[in-house]
Design an enzyme around this catalytic site. Structure first.
Site, PDB file in Angstrom:
ATOM      1  N   GLY A 117      15.303  -1.345   1.980  1.00 38.08           N
ATOM      2  CA  GLY A 117      15.781  -0.241   2.823  1.00 38.08           C
ATOM      3  C   GLY A 117      16.974   0.443   2.175  1.00 38.08           C
ATOM      4  O   GLY A 117      17.777   1.117   2.830  1.00 38.08           O
ATOM      5  N   SER A 118      17.078   0.320   0.855  1.00 33.44           N
ATOM      6  CA  SER A 118      18.259   0.777   0.110  1.00 33.44           C
ATOM      7  C   SER A 118      18.533   2.272   0.302  1.00 33.44           C
ATOM      8  O   SER A 118      19.682   2.716   0.255  1.00 33.44           O
ATOM      9  CB  SER A 118      18.086   0.481  -1.384  1.00 33.44           C
ATOM     10  OG  SER A 118      17.668  -0.857  -1.580  1.00 33.44           O
ATOM     11  N   TYR A 133       1.351  -5.026   2.867  1.00 34.33           N
ATOM     12  CA  TYR A 133       1.457  -3.592   2.593  1.00 34.33           C
ATOM     13  C   TYR A 133       0.046  -3.020   2.386  1.00 34.33           C
ATOM     14  O   TYR A 133      -0.528  -3.109   1.298  1.00 34.33           O
ATOM     15  CB  TYR A 133       2.337  -3.303   1.370  1.00 34.33           C
ATOM     16  CG  TYR A 133       3.755  -3.846   1.495  1.00 34.33           C
ATOM     17  CD1 TYR A 133       4.311  -4.138   2.741  1.00 34.33           C
ATOM     18  CD2 TYR A 133       4.546  -4.064   0.374  1.00 34.33           C
ATOM     19  CE1 TYR A 133       5.603  -4.640   2.863  1.00 34.33           C
ATOM     20  CE2 TYR A 133       5.845  -4.560   0.491  1.00 34.33           C
ATOM     21  CZ  TYR A 133       6.350  -4.849   1.744  1.00 34.33           C
ATOM     22  OH  TYR A 133       7.626  -5.350   1.853  1.00 34.33           O
ATOM     23  N   THR A 165       6.878  -1.164  -2.845  1.00 30.62           N
ATOM     24  CA  THR A 165       5.530  -0.586  -2.732  1.00 30.62           C
ATOM     25  C   THR A 165       4.978  -0.525  -1.302  1.00 30.62           C
ATOM     26  O   THR A 165       3.784  -0.355  -1.123  1.00 30.62           O
ATOM     27  CB  THR A 165       4.546  -1.395  -3.615  1.00 30.62           C
ATOM     28  OG1 THR A 165       4.547  -2.759  -3.144  1.00 30.62           O
ATOM     29  CG2 THR A 165       4.923  -1.356  -5.079  1.00 30.62           C
ATOM     30  N   GLY A 213      11.922   2.030  -2.582  1.00 30.62           N
ATOM     31  CA  GLY A 213      10.542   2.441  -2.357  1.00 30.62           C
ATOM     32  C   GLY A 213      10.327   3.840  -2.890  1.00 30.62           C
ATOM     33  O   GLY A 213      11.232   4.674  -2.865  1.00 30.62           O
ATOM     34  N   ALA A 214       9.117   4.098  -3.395  1.00 29.48           N
ATOM     35  CA  ALA A 214       8.788   5.459  -3.846  1.00 29.48           C
ATOM     36  C   ALA A 214       7.289   5.630  -3.739  1.00 29.48           C
ATOM     37  O   ALA A 214       6.541   4.660  -3.846  1.00 29.48           O
ATOM     38  CB  ALA A 214       9.248   5.674  -5.280  1.00 29.48           C
TER      39      ALA A 214
HETATM   40  N1  LIG Z   1      11.038  -8.029   2.953  1.00 29.84           N
HETATM   41  C1  LIG Z   1      10.887  -7.159   3.903  1.00 29.84           C
HETATM   42  O1  LIG Z   1      10.765  -7.498   5.087  1.00 29.84           O
HETATM   43  C2  LIG Z   1      10.897  -5.696   3.539  1.00 29.84           C
HETATM   44  C3  LIG Z   1      11.055  -4.734   4.545  1.00 29.84           C
HETATM   45  C4  LIG Z   1      11.098  -3.395   4.153  1.00 29.84           C
HETATM   46  C5  LIG Z   1      10.970  -3.055   2.820  1.00 29.84           C
HETATM   47  N2  LIG Z   1      10.785  -4.010   1.865  1.00 29.84           N
HETATM   48  C6  LIG Z   1      10.642  -3.671   0.433  1.00 29.84           C
HETATM   49  O2  LIG Z   1      11.616  -2.748   0.051  1.00 29.84           O
HETATM   50  C7  LIG Z   1      10.991  -1.551  -0.433  1.00 29.84           C
HETATM   51  C8  LIG Z   1      11.890  -0.360  -0.224  1.00 29.84           C
HETATM   52  O3  LIG Z   1      12.482  -0.327   1.038  1.00 29.84           O
HETATM   53  P1  LIG Z   1      12.006   0.626   2.123  1.00 29.84           P
HETATM   54  O4  LIG Z   1      10.552   0.756   1.964  1.00 29.84           O
HETATM   55  O5  LIG Z   1      12.595   0.090   3.341  1.00 29.84           O
HETATM   56  O6  LIG Z   1      12.603   2.052   1.877  1.00 29.84           O
HETATM   57  P2  LIG Z   1      13.732   2.740   0.987  1.00 29.84           P
HETATM   58  O7  LIG Z   1      13.705   2.258  -0.393  1.00 29.84           O
HETATM   59  O8  LIG Z   1      14.995   2.748   1.724  1.00 29.84           O
HETATM   60  O9  LIG Z   1      13.122   4.222   1.059  1.00 29.84           O
HETATM   61  C9  LIG Z   1      11.914   4.458   0.402  1.00 29.84           C
HETATM   62  C10 LIG Z   1      11.262   5.727   0.898  1.00 29.84           C
HETATM   63  O10 LIG Z   1      12.146   6.836   0.765  1.00 29.84           O
HETATM   64  C11 LIG Z   1      11.424   7.984   0.312  1.00 29.84           C
HETATM   65  N3  LIG Z   1      11.971   8.330  -1.012  1.00 29.84           N
HETATM   66  C12 LIG Z   1      12.189   7.504  -2.069  1.00 29.84           C
HETATM   67  N4  LIG Z   1      12.753   8.164  -3.092  1.00 29.84           N
HETATM   68  C13 LIG Z   1      12.908   9.424  -2.699  1.00 29.84           C
HETATM   69  C14 LIG Z   1      13.444  10.568  -3.318  1.00 29.84           C
HETATM   70  N5  LIG Z   1      13.926  10.531  -4.551  1.00 29.84           N
HETATM   71  N6  LIG Z   1      13.459  11.737  -2.613  1.00 29.84           N
HETATM   72  C15 LIG Z   1      12.989  11.782  -1.352  1.00 29.84           C
HETATM   73  N7  LIG Z   1      12.459  10.721  -0.708  1.00 29.84           N
HETATM   74  C16 LIG Z   1      12.419   9.556  -1.373  1.00 29.84           C
HETATM   75  C17 LIG Z   1       9.965   7.568   0.241  1.00 29.84           C
HETATM   76  O11 LIG Z   1       9.310   7.781   1.499  1.00 29.84           O
HETATM   77  P3  LIG Z   1       8.718   9.198   1.972  1.00 29.84           P
HETATM   78  O12 LIG Z   1       8.169   9.894   0.785  1.00 29.84           O
HETATM   79  O13 LIG Z   1       7.696   8.847   2.992  1.00 29.84           O
HETATM   80  O14 LIG Z   1       9.867   9.927   2.603  1.00 29.84           O
HETATM   81  C18 LIG Z   1      10.065   6.070   0.030  1.00 29.84           C
HETATM   82  O15 LIG Z   1       8.916   5.371   0.436  1.00 29.84           O
HETATM   83  C19 LIG Z   1       9.628  -1.556   0.235  1.00 29.84           C
HETATM   84  O16 LIG Z   1       8.720  -0.715  -0.427  1.00 29.84           O
HETATM   85  C20 LIG Z   1       9.296  -3.022   0.109  1.00 29.84           C
HETATM   86  O17 LIG Z   1       8.907  -3.319  -1.217  1.00 29.84           O
HETATM   87  C21 LIG Z   1      10.783  -5.319   2.221  1.00 29.84           C
END
Ligand SMILES: NC(=O)c1ccc[n+]([C@@H]2O[C@H](COP(=O)([O-])OP(=O)(O)OC[C@H]3O[C@@H](n4cnc5c(N)ncnc54)[C@H](OP(=O)(O)O)[C@@H]3O)[C@@H](O)[C@H]2O)c1
Length: 313
Positions: A199-200, A54, A17, A275-276
């Protein structure tokens, strides 16, 4: 908290989120974010990952709203230890700070317990023993069910394990960030500590939606947190994403699903945080059931992913 009603298992896909907070990923529409959470829950994603940082509490408030009346169906994960109240984002895992952080999270989430409470980043100023003893105290009080950490090194993980049992580690891991493979991932597997990747989707780049190397404003997470949104990596990122697109096409799924399946086929990975910011993104990322990558697909992805940061020949 009624023990018999608690959701005991964490789902393989976890809804992230960070973007919903609205402070580090451009703006995010609240109604869209709420629909994204509802869509995730309706499709069997029972685990939601959030954090006070967040949107300085905003993402937690949205999650609280979305899960009202459904709390017992949800495995709720949040974090502590980045100061959003007085010292912008300074690490603070002191018992007094955690007490305040937890109380505020519970209020925003509209619940009296957190399923998984995670130290967001290690805090070198606070002895790990003090932090863990505070968390165990809140566990005994029934306010947190499981203790997790995030972004901890191997030495820090070992120090935690000397104090308490650890439910999970959350760390950056994807086809574009593989540092954890050298030590932390094998350690988690050996010690039965769940590994949750963040960051998956490579912060969106692994969905294949960018047609050029996108630049983000300096306050955006994609310019200060993720190293791969850089022109020098772009041609090799494209080679990787093109291969993923082909694999996705033949399976009738979106390329991002390939990134998630690649992670879930790693023996140490128990869940992927995705993330979404909209219901559509959630739906695009779901259809994992039945999608498998062959050994030769895995080898190709491994090769192309290793190449992204390899020195120019
Ligand atoms: N513990 C920590 O330090 C830490 C650090 C980072 C993240 N996290 C957690 O991990 C979660 C996910 O990781 P992340 O935020 O790094 O990013 P991620 O999951 O690698 O990418 C998520 C982003 O990709 C885009 N997206 C997702 N699905 C999509 C689709 N089907 N088509 C097109 N674009 C899509 C969206 O952003 P846009 O729409 O803006 O393109 C979304 O916010 C975070 O929300 C958080 O809960 C934790």
């Amino acid at each position: 908290m009624k023990e018999q009603n608690l959701h005991s298992s964490i789902s393989h896909i976890i809804l992230g989120t960070w973007a919903m907070g609205g402070n580090h990923w451009g703006t995010c529409d609240d109604a869209d974010a709420l629909r994204a959470i509802e869509t995730a829950i309706d499709n069997g994603i029972n685990t939601i990952d959030t954090a006070p940082v967040y949107g300085d509490g905003h993402a937690e408030e949205l999650v609280g709203k979305a899960i009202r009346g459904k709390r017992e169906k949800i495995f709720l994960a949040t974090k502590c230890g980045l100061d959003i109240y007085t010292n912008k984002y300074q690490r603070n895992l002191s018992p007094s700070y955690i007490e305040r952080d937890l109380a505020e999270s519970l209020k925003r989430l509209g619940t009296d317990y957190i399923d998984l409470y995670q130290c967001h980043w290690p805090d070198p100023q606070t002895p790990i023993e003090e932090t863990m003893s505070a968390l165990m105290h809140f566990h005994k009080q029934g306010k947190i069910r499981y203790i997790g950490v995030s972004n901890y090194t191997l030495a820090e993980l070992e120090a935690v394990m000397r104090c308490t049992s650890l439910f999970s580690l959350q760390s950056h891991y994807s086809l574009l960030e593989r540092t954890v493979e050298s030590d932390v991932l094998p350690w988690c597997r050996k010690n039965d500590v769940r590994f949750l990747s963040y960051g998956s989707l490579g912060a969106g780049i692994l969905t294949g939606k960018y047609v050029e190397c996108k630049r983000f404003p300096s306050g955006d997470a994609r310019s200060f947190f993720y190293r791969f949104f850089k022109p020098r990596y772009w041609p090799r990122v494209c080679q990787l994403v093109d291969a993923m697109k082909e694999m996705a096409l033949s399976r009738g799924v979106k390329p991002g699903v390939i990134a998630l399946v690649w992670l879930l086929q790693q023996p140490a990975v128990t869940s992927v945080i995705v993330g979404a910011r909209s219901a559509q993104q959630v739906q695009d990322n779901i259809p994992l059931g039945g999608v498998n990558l062959t050994d030769s697909d895995m080898r190709l992805l491994d090769h192309l992913s290793q190449k992204v940061y390899a020195k120019e020949q």
